[in-house]
Write a protein that holds these residues in place. Structure first.
Motif, short mmCIF file in Angstrom:
data_model
loop_
_atom_site.label_atom_id
_atom_site.label_comp_id
_atom_site.label_asym_id
_atom_site.label_seq_id
_atom_site.Cartn_x
_atom_site.Cartn_y
_atom_site.Cartn_z
N TYR A 280 45.31 -8.02 -1.15
CA TYR A 280 44.53 -8.67 -2.19
C TYR A 280 43.18 -7.98 -2.26
O TYR A 280 42.94 -7.02 -1.52
CB TYR A 280 44.37 -10.15 -1.90
N LEU A 281 42.35 -8.47 -3.13
CA LEU A 281 41.06 -7.81 -3.29
C LEU A 281 40.17 -8.20 -2.12
O LEU A 281 39.56 -9.26 -2.11
CB LEU A 281 40.45 -8.22 -4.62
N LEU A 282 40.16 -7.37 -1.11
CA LEU A 282 39.47 -7.72 0.13
C LEU A 282 37.96 -7.67 -0.05
O LEU A 282 37.23 -8.53 0.40
CB LEU A 282 39.89 -6.76 1.23
N TRP A 283 37.51 -6.63 -0.71
CA TRP A 283 36.06 -6.47 -0.88
C TRP A 283 35.71 -6.96 -2.28
O TRP A 283 35.51 -6.16 -3.19
CB TRP A 283 35.66 -5.03 -0.72
N GLU A 284 35.72 -8.27 -2.44
CA GLU A 284 35.54 -8.76 -3.80
C GLU A 284 34.09 -8.57 -4.23
O GLU A 284 33.81 -8.02 -5.27
CB GLU A 284 35.93 -10.23 -3.89
N ASP A 285 33.21 -9.05 -3.41
CA ASP A 285 31.80 -8.81 -3.73
C ASP A 285 31.09 -8.44 -2.43
O ASP A 285 30.96 -9.24 -1.52
CB ASP A 285 31.15 -10.05 -4.36
N ASP A 286 30.69 -7.22 -2.39
CA ASP A 286 29.95 -6.83 -1.20
C ASP A 286 28.48 -6.64 -1.54
O ASP A 286 27.74 -6.04 -0.81
CB ASP A 286 30.51 -5.58 -0.53
N LEU B 43 42.10 -1.88 17.32
CA LEU B 43 42.04 -2.65 16.09
C LEU B 43 40.61 -3.08 15.77
O LEU B 43 40.18 -3.02 14.62
CB LEU B 43 42.93 -3.89 16.19
N LYS B 44 39.87 -3.48 16.81
CA LYS B 44 38.53 -3.99 16.55
C LYS B 44 37.49 -2.88 16.52
O LYS B 44 36.34 -3.14 16.20
CB LYS B 44 38.15 -4.99 17.64
N GLY B 45 37.88 -1.69 16.90
CA GLY B 45 36.91 -0.61 16.89
C GLY B 45 35.91 -0.70 18.02
O GLY B 45 34.76 -0.32 17.86
N VAL B 46 36.35 -1.23 19.14
CA VAL B 46 35.45 -1.31 20.30
C VAL B 46 35.63 -0.05 21.13
O VAL B 46 36.74 0.30 21.50
CB VAL B 46 35.79 -2.54 21.16
N THR B 47 34.53 0.63 21.36
CA THR B 47 34.61 1.86 22.14
C THR B 47 33.80 1.69 23.41
O THR B 47 32.90 0.85 23.46
CB THR B 47 34.05 3.05 21.36
N PRO B 48 34.11 2.48 24.43
CA PRO B 48 33.30 2.42 25.64
C PRO B 48 31.86 2.81 25.34
O PRO B 48 31.58 3.44 24.33
CB PRO B 48 33.95 3.44 26.56
N ARG B 49 30.98 2.42 26.24
CA ARG B 49 29.57 2.78 26.06
C ARG B 49 29.14 3.66 27.22
O ARG B 49 29.81 3.71 28.24
CB ARG B 49 28.70 1.54 26.05
N GLU B 50 28.03 4.26 27.04
CA GLU B 50 27.49 5.14 28.08
C GLU B 50 26.20 4.51 28.59
O GLU B 50 25.15 4.68 28.00
CB GLU B 50 27.21 6.51 27.48
N ASP B 115 43.63 -8.29 7.98
CA ASP B 115 42.67 -8.22 6.87
C ASP B 115 41.27 -8.65 7.27
O ASP B 115 40.28 -8.02 6.91
CB ASP B 115 43.16 -9.06 5.69
N ARG B 116 41.21 -9.69 8.08
CA ARG B 116 39.90 -10.20 8.50
C ARG B 116 39.17 -9.14 9.33
O ARG B 116 37.97 -8.92 9.17
CB ARG B 116 40.12 -11.46 9.33
N ILE B 117 39.96 -8.51 10.17
CA ILE B 117 39.36 -7.47 11.02
C ILE B 117 38.85 -6.31 10.17
O ILE B 117 37.77 -5.78 10.41
CB ILE B 117 40.40 -6.98 12.04
N GLN B 120 35.74 -7.23 8.68
CA GLN B 120 34.69 -7.25 9.68
C GLN B 120 34.21 -5.83 10.01
O GLN B 120 33.03 -5.57 10.13
CB GLN B 120 35.27 -7.85 10.95
N ARG B 121 35.17 -4.95 10.13
CA ARG B 121 34.81 -3.59 10.50
C ARG B 121 34.14 -2.85 9.36
O ARG B 121 33.25 -2.04 9.57
CB ARG B 121 36.05 -2.81 10.94
#
Lengths: 788, 609
Positions: A280-286, B43-50, B115-117, B120-121
């Motif tokens: 679906y349109l994930l980035w509807e309004d950014d 998936l979350k894009g978590v990488t190690p840190r230094e 999708d939520r992730i 978020q990313r």
């Protein structure tokens, strides 16, 4: 018996057709049953065949075969008519197909009925006329007749001849033309080809589908309850109806409840049509997006490097390494080896699949999730721009640039040089045990003393009217009269150097035990005998005092405080025994040794012929010492620190932390607030004493030990010389404005000395008036660098 | 004696120890297994840190505490626990031979939603576009990977990757966003510019990839689990932006013919036409859509159907009437909305009609040529026009064949297309004729900074570009005569003549350049500039010999100067400078070897001629 075999032969025929296990073949009766319809079909079929084949050359043969086929059938039926087996077959047929086989096997079934027999008989009668002689060999292997010209015998015992075979090609051609070909079957037993009728084929099909072969056979007939009828007097069972028949099932109810609950809870859902994509349109309004506040800063992964020309499938020829180069890659370390070797393909279709594609992608994946990401500033700058902008060297002139004069004459490495205050004379000491005095401008060697020991240090008295040179060689410091100057001056010098030897010995007995002032007759001067090797001698600016350093005598008051008196005494004695002094002296030393003095640095007064120890505590090994150019301040350079003492107040003012491993030399700026320390790691530290106790600047200029550092007395210049055969000349401007940091500019690298035994330039000194630099090398030479 | 890092009880941790945890600690905290942790990190894009100070040792991997708590609150962890429970139930059901229940459970296995992730990313669409490179490369790679049961690469997955890749390509092609292409040994690189973001991706050559053993496929599949929906959403957004329904309905027949991209572009073209021009075309489109819808419904029947479709194209299909319809250019349509570069790209192949022969890399050419406004057809089923079409101007041939040759068209190698695209001009075809070895294919991604080696052909291209810019005006007039083969021929001759002239000019220019460079070099060497010019080359060389000594001295001096500059630097800067010098040295070495090789080659050529 005969009849049966015939039936079976037909069975065989079918089996051979289908090459599969099929239920028993249909009986002949079948034919007779559907006679009318079948016949008509057959006739029409035959007609079509004959029509087809009339045109072809082999029509007669085929006709014959069809004839014979029909004949055979009629014959069969004829025989059936007589036999009881067939009848029984027929009757069975009506019941069930499955039982048929058994029945066929069991001969002489008893259920035969006349009615059937009659029917069969009548039928067979009708076809009796067409009966032709058939094979009667019975159920024997046909192999027996393989080599015979006949296939068997007819009913009358005559041989049935084998038919002429067409050659394979002919038969193939005939078959190709024949549209009925696929229905033809070869009957080995009768040596003939049989064309199957439509019904027969239907039957075959049904057999193949595992169905009952007869179309009129009903596999699922209605059930007929033979045991129940309306007028029955007694029930079959007298048992009362069980209760469970009347009440609803408990288990069923439970199951239903379970389902209902499942449906309500959503654990049981009915299969819905699968959704393909739930995009679906994930980035509807950014637009109204606010930056995430709580999270850490996100660092996007760096993009992969874009390919250059060398990755092209058809790179320019110069990008392709030659075979030799590729071979040379094998000699390299694995990590140095180029990962990608350019290749060339002449056309796009010849590009093979890239074998590392998967691997490279995988490596990228690993990088993406296993590598810590750090934002680094990528310095895309010219390396030159890193260097500080220096003022133009031309503006900083004059400074020594070129070698002007070389002073040759020493037969060993020149360890030390010193310039007279007027700048006219130069003294030099060498490891060959001589001290020479040179005229600077001409390079003439004026005088020479044979000391007999390697000279460590040579220093002119800083006053221009006292022509005395202090020379340190071994344990001694010699004060030599150079004999320069007018008579008046000479007189004064002689007075100065005059020493009353017994008096001096008395004095040493009382006060200064570590040094004895002796008269040196040979060189017409004074000899100061020390306990240890003296490495350096420094004059005070007034020319009366001078300091000497004995680095190897590291004993200090600190030791004493930590040791008991006895052990200390022992230690001292053991040490002093080596210096061949009278034993009573030891006692004196131990007595006079106070708590707060150091013995490695001594200050001597020429006019009074006195020596005194420093009344200070000294940590570490003293390396060099020097006087402040204007005030009564004394610097002692130890290996790691520089200590600054006020001689009047007799206390330590400052401690400078060099951060070096081993300092080797020290020089004080004529202004007095700045000093430089050279070290054996080749580092040069500039201290601004007003600023801090840490170096203002550390210059790493020499790869090898720095032997000496020196300031010019009037010009803003300083220099360092080192074992790497170079001397650096710097511009070191100190401003009177306290807010302005000193300006340090490297000016020139002076080369010219040769390496000898791993040592290069051992000493360097500036001319007191001119911007000239003298360097003393281990290659027995002294050089003068001038500013032009 | 108190331990060095003693922390009294009840006192909080401080510094790095409070901010970072090692991986093992993190696992303990999250109570998950290592593979799951890895998956979550991916998936979350978590990488190690230094951390500045590695308090547990250098061999450990450190994660930020916040990152870990970020994972801790992740619903995905719960979902994965649920999945594990579910798997146990399935196992139990299977052990009890309760196949029905096992199947039902299998269908009901919870599926993690990404999708939520993704949101978020990549909070903004531009963010997603900015990091699309790896995604596209991976999806394109998996579109070419053989589906293997043992490695858990599903047929469905491969098909989906293929579909997504084609959808993306179709969008780029339709909106003319493609900027650069590069055929390398590793595959074909494309660079597109979407919403100001330069997106580069690599597609493997259209051969099946080998899945080597030393690759951990599950890790890659984890990545794909993120990338696939990401590309899906991006595609949705992009299609939405040009007013298209997203999962596009395709003509399965074209799909089966491995011309998916063409099918897609046809779909795009068919549906984005702003106003219906005439009833006929609209009907056509409608009927097509209907058809495609029906077919689309069929395609839902999963793999078997798809396989069947693929088999179909091996059988001769008797369906009469090509469904094809030319990609019509709607003149003046939305021309204003494009920026200058897009317009340039769009019009590059405007008057070119290209036919692809059998061996030409069809998939990539079908993508590239329409992206630059060209019309294209190919040999085989479903092609929009046949080989015998007289209006074809170019035919792409990779192998010299004995077939009929049309005089009206030019037979060129596929590299011609890619080179044209990179140079943004229509190059003269002489060098690209079939049977010849084409000129070197150069990377468009190379920026020639000062002193870098510039291949000869790059210079040639530059001159051609310059020439084309001047002659932009006369070109459209010439296009009218394209139908007439005779005119075309004549034009070809003129073109060639022009090209020759250009080449001559170029040579002259190059000579001048060389002269200039030589003079520069001499100046650098400290020689006095001789105004007499290069005619006195010999003299100058002797001068060099004479002044050799002095130059040596001068060189020593400059060295000294360099060293002296270094003296005053702080240690950090000095090290940096040294590193820079080393890398520069390396670069220079590379450059020198190339020049050396070039010299050798030139010598060899001279000897031959």
């Amino acid at each position: 018996m005969k009849k049966k075999t015939v039936v079976e032969s037909e069975m065989k025929k079918k089996k051979s057709n289908e090459k599969e296990e099929a239920p028993p073949p249909p009986s002949d009766h079948d034919d007779s049953d559907d006679d009318d319809s079948d016949d008509s079909v057959e006739v029409s079929d035959y007609d079509s065949i004959s029509e087809d084949e009339d045109s072809s050359a082999d029509s007669i043969d085929d006709d014959d075969s069809s004839d014979s086929d029909s004949d055979s059938k009629s014959e069969l039926e004829d025989e059936e008519g007589a036999s009881p087996t067939t009848h029984h077959n027929a009757s069975d047929d009506s019941d069930s197909q499955d039982e048929e086989e058994d029945v066929v096997d069991s001969e002489g079934g008893s259920e035969s009925s006349d009615l059937h027999q009659e029917g069969g008989g009548a039928e067979s009668d009708s076809s009796e006329d067409e009966v032709a002689p058939r094979n009667t060999i019975g159920e024997v292997p046909l192999k027996w007749y393989e080599d015979e010209p006949h296939i068997g015998y007819d009913i009358k015992g005559k041989k049935i001849k084998k038919k002429e075979r067409e050659d394979k090609l002919g038969s193939f051609l005939a078959n190709v033309d024949d549209s009925k070909n696929w229905r033809k079957v070869f009957d080995e037993y009768n040596d003939e080809e049989v064309v199957l009728t439509k019904d027969e084929i239907k039957m075959v099909r049904k057999l193949m589908q595992n169905k009952a072969p007869h179309s009129d056979f009903d596999p699922h007939p209605d059930y007929v309850d033979w045991f129940k009828w309306d007028d029955a007097k007694h029930p079959l069972s007298n048992a009362p109806e069980p209760k469970r028949r009347f009440i609803p099932s408990k288990w069923e109810a439970k199951k239903v409840v379970q389902y209902v609950r499942g449906i309500r809870n959503g654990t049981i859902t009915f299969d819905k049509p699968k959704k393909e994509d739930d995009s679906y349109l994930l980035w509807e309004d950014d637009s109204g997006l606010t930056e995430k506040a709580n999270h850490l800063a996100y660092i996007p992964a760096p993009k992969q490097k874009l390919p250059g020309h060398d990755e092209s499938y058809n790179p320019p020829l110069e990008y392709i390494p030659t075979q030799e180069e590729i071979n040379s890659y094998q000699l390299m370390y694995e990590e140095d080896r180029p990962k990608f070797i350019p290749q060339r393909f002449t056309s796009m279709r010849s590009i093979p699949a890239y074998e590392n594609a998967m691997k490279e992608s995988f490596e990228r994946c690993l990088d993406l999730y296993l590598c810590p990401r750090v934002r680094r500033k990528r310095l895309n700058i010219d390396p030159e721009s890193l260097k500080p902008k220096l003022p133009n060297k031309k503006e900083l002139k004059p400074y020594p640039i070129t070698c002007y004069i070389e002073y040759k004459g020493h037969e060993g490495a020149v360890t030390s040089i010193s310039i007279e205050a007027s700048g006219q004379w130069m003294a030099s000491g060498s490891s060959d045990g001589t001290v020479r005095v040179w005229e600077v401008e001409t390079g003439r060697c004026l005088r020479q003393w044979e000391i007999g020991e390697a000279v460590n240090c040579v220093t002119w008295n800083p006053l221009s009217d006292i022509h005395i040179v202090a020379v340190s060689a071994g344990h001694d410091v010699l004060l030599l009269n150079t004999g320069l100057g007018d008579e008046e001056e000479q007189q004064r010098i002689k007075e100065l150097l005059l020493i009353d030897s017994p008096e001096a010995s008395d004095e040493t007995g009382k006060k200064a035990p570590s040094v004895r002032w002796l008269k040196d007759d040979k060189h017409d001067g004074i000899r100061l005998r020390h306990l240890k090797n003296v490495t350096s001698v420094e004059w005070h600016r007034k020319g009366d005092y001078f300091s000497t350093v004995m680095p190897s005598l590291c004993l200090s008051t600190w030791h004493e405080s930590s040791l008991t008196f006895d052990t200390f005494n022992d230690l001292l004695s053991s040490e002093l025994l080596s210096s061949c002094d009278p034993p009573h002296f030891i006692f004196n030393v131990s007595l006079t040794y106070s708590l707060r003095e150091s013995r490695s640095v001594l200050i001597h007064q020429l006019s009074k012929k006195l020596s005194q120890k420093l009344p200070f505590k000294l940590h570490g090994l003293a390396v060099r010492s020097t006087f402040h150019p204007s005030r009564s301040i004394f610097f002692i350079c130890t290996k790691k620190t520089v200590r600054v003492f006020d001689l009047l107040k007799s206390k330590q003012i400052k401690k400078l932390d060099t951060g070096l491993k081993e300092a080797s030399s020290i020089a004080v700026h004529p202004g007095g607030d700045n000093l430089i320390v050279g070290s054996k790691e080749g580092k040069l530290c500039w201290f601004d004493m007003d600023l801090s106790s840490k170096p203002y600047k550390v210059l790493k200029c020499h790869p090898k030990d720095i032997n000496n550092v020196v300031f010019h007395r009037s010009y803003p210049l300083f220099a360092s010389c080192s074992d790497d055969c170079t001397a650096y000349v710097f511009h070191g401007m100190v401003y009177s404005d306290l807010n302005k940091n000193p300006l340090i500019v490297p000016l020139e690298i002076l080369r010219g000395h040769a390496n000898s035994n791993g040592r290069g330039i051992l000493d360097c000194k500036f001319h007191p008036r001119q911007p000239w630099l003298f360097t003393a090398g281990a290659d027995k030479m002294i050089k003068l660098y001038c500013h032009q | 004696m108190v331990a060095k890092h003693y922390r009294p009880a009840g006192k909080k941790k401080e510094g790095n120890a409070a901010k970072f945890v090692t991986r093992t600690q993190a696992l303990k905290q999250l109570q998950i297994s290592l593979p799951l942790f890895r998956k979550l990190c991916i998936l979350k894009g978590v990488t190690p840190r230094e951390p500045k100070k590695k308090f547990k040792g250098n061999d450990k991997t450190y994660y930020h505490v916040k990152d870990i708590s970020f994972l801790h609150h992740e619903p995905l962890v719960e979902i994965h626990r649920a999945i594990r429970v579910h798997e146990r139930k399935i196992k139990k059901a299977e052990a009890k031979k309760n196949v029905e229940r096992a199947n039902r459970l299998r269908e009901k296995t919870p599926k993690p939603k990404i999708d939520r992730i993704i949101r978020q990313r990549y909070p903004r669409f531009v963010d997603a576009l900015g990091e699309l490179d790896d995604c596209l490369t991976m999806v394109h790679l998996f579109a070419a990977v053989p589906a293997t049961e043992s490695k858990k690469i599903d047929v469905e997955l491969v098909h989906k990757c293929r579909r997504l890749a084609h959808e993306w390509q179709a969008f780029v092609s339709r909106t003319h966003k493609l900027r650069k292409t590069f055929v390398s040994v590793k595959g074909i690189y494309y660079q597109a510019e979407v919403e100001g973001q330069k997106i580069t991706w690599l597609t493997p050559h259209s051969l099946q990839q080998v899945v080597s053993e030393d690759v951990d496929i599950p890790t890659m599949l984890n990545f794909l689990q993120l990338y696939e929906p990401l590309l899906c959403f991006v595609n949705f957004h992009l299609y939405h932006s040009i007013n298209l329904k997203y999962p596009p309905m395709l003509d399965p027949r074209l799909e089966a013919l491995a011309a998916d991209i063409y099918a897609l572009s046809r779909y795009l073209n068919g549906n984005t036409r702003p106003a219906i021009l005439n009833s006929e075309t609209s009907q056509l489109v409608e009927s097509e859509q209907l058809e495609s819808k029906q077919d689309g419904a069929q395609t839902q029947n999963e793999k078997s159907e798809l396989r069947l479709a693929q088999l179909q194209h091996q059988l001769p299909s008797n369906e009469p009437g090509a469904l094809m319809q030319l990609v019509e250019k709607v003149a003046g349509e939305g021309e204003e909305e494009y920026d200058q570069e897009t317009r340039e790209c769009k019009n590059l192949f405007r008057n070119v009609k290209i036919f692809l022969s059998r061996e030409a890399p069809r998939e990539s050419l079908l993508f590239v040529i329409p992206a630059f406004g060209g019309t294209v057809s190919w040999e085989g089923e479903g092609a929009p026009f046949a080989e015998s079409d007289q209006s074809i101007t170019h035919q792409i041939v990779d192998r010299e064949s004995q077939g009929h040759r049309f005089l009206s068209r030019e037979y060129v190698q596929p590299q011609w297309v890619f080179d044209c695209v990179n140079a943004r001009i229509i190059l003269p075809t002489d060098n690209y004729f079939v049977g010849r070895i084409p000129p070197p294919h150069l990377s468009p991604f190379v920026d020639y900074d000062e002193g870098a080696y510039v291949p000869e052909y790059a210079k040639t291209l530059k001159h051609l570009q310059a020439a084309a810019r001047k002659e932009v005006l006369p070109l459209p007039g010439a296009e009218k005569d394209l139908e007439d083969p005779q005119n075309l021929l004549a034009e070809g001759i003129i073109d060639r003549a022009a090209a020759n002239e250009a080449a001559e000019k170029k040579q002259k220019l190059m000579k001048q350049e060389q002269r200039f460079r030589e003079e520069l070099k001499k100046e650098l060497k400290g020689e006095t500039y001789t105004s007499a010019g290069s005619a006195v080359e010999k003299e100058t060389s002797t001068a060099v010999i004479e002044t050799g000594e002095s130059t040596n001295n001068v060189q020593a001096n400059t060295d000294d100067g360099a060293e002296m500059g270094k003296l005053l630097l702080s240690r950090r800067k000095r090290k940096l400078l040294e590193a820079m010098q080393i890398s520069n040295e390396r670069k220079k070495n590379k450059h020198d070897t190339i020049i050396k090789r070039k010299k050798k080659l030139d010598e060899a050529q001279n000897q031959r001629s």
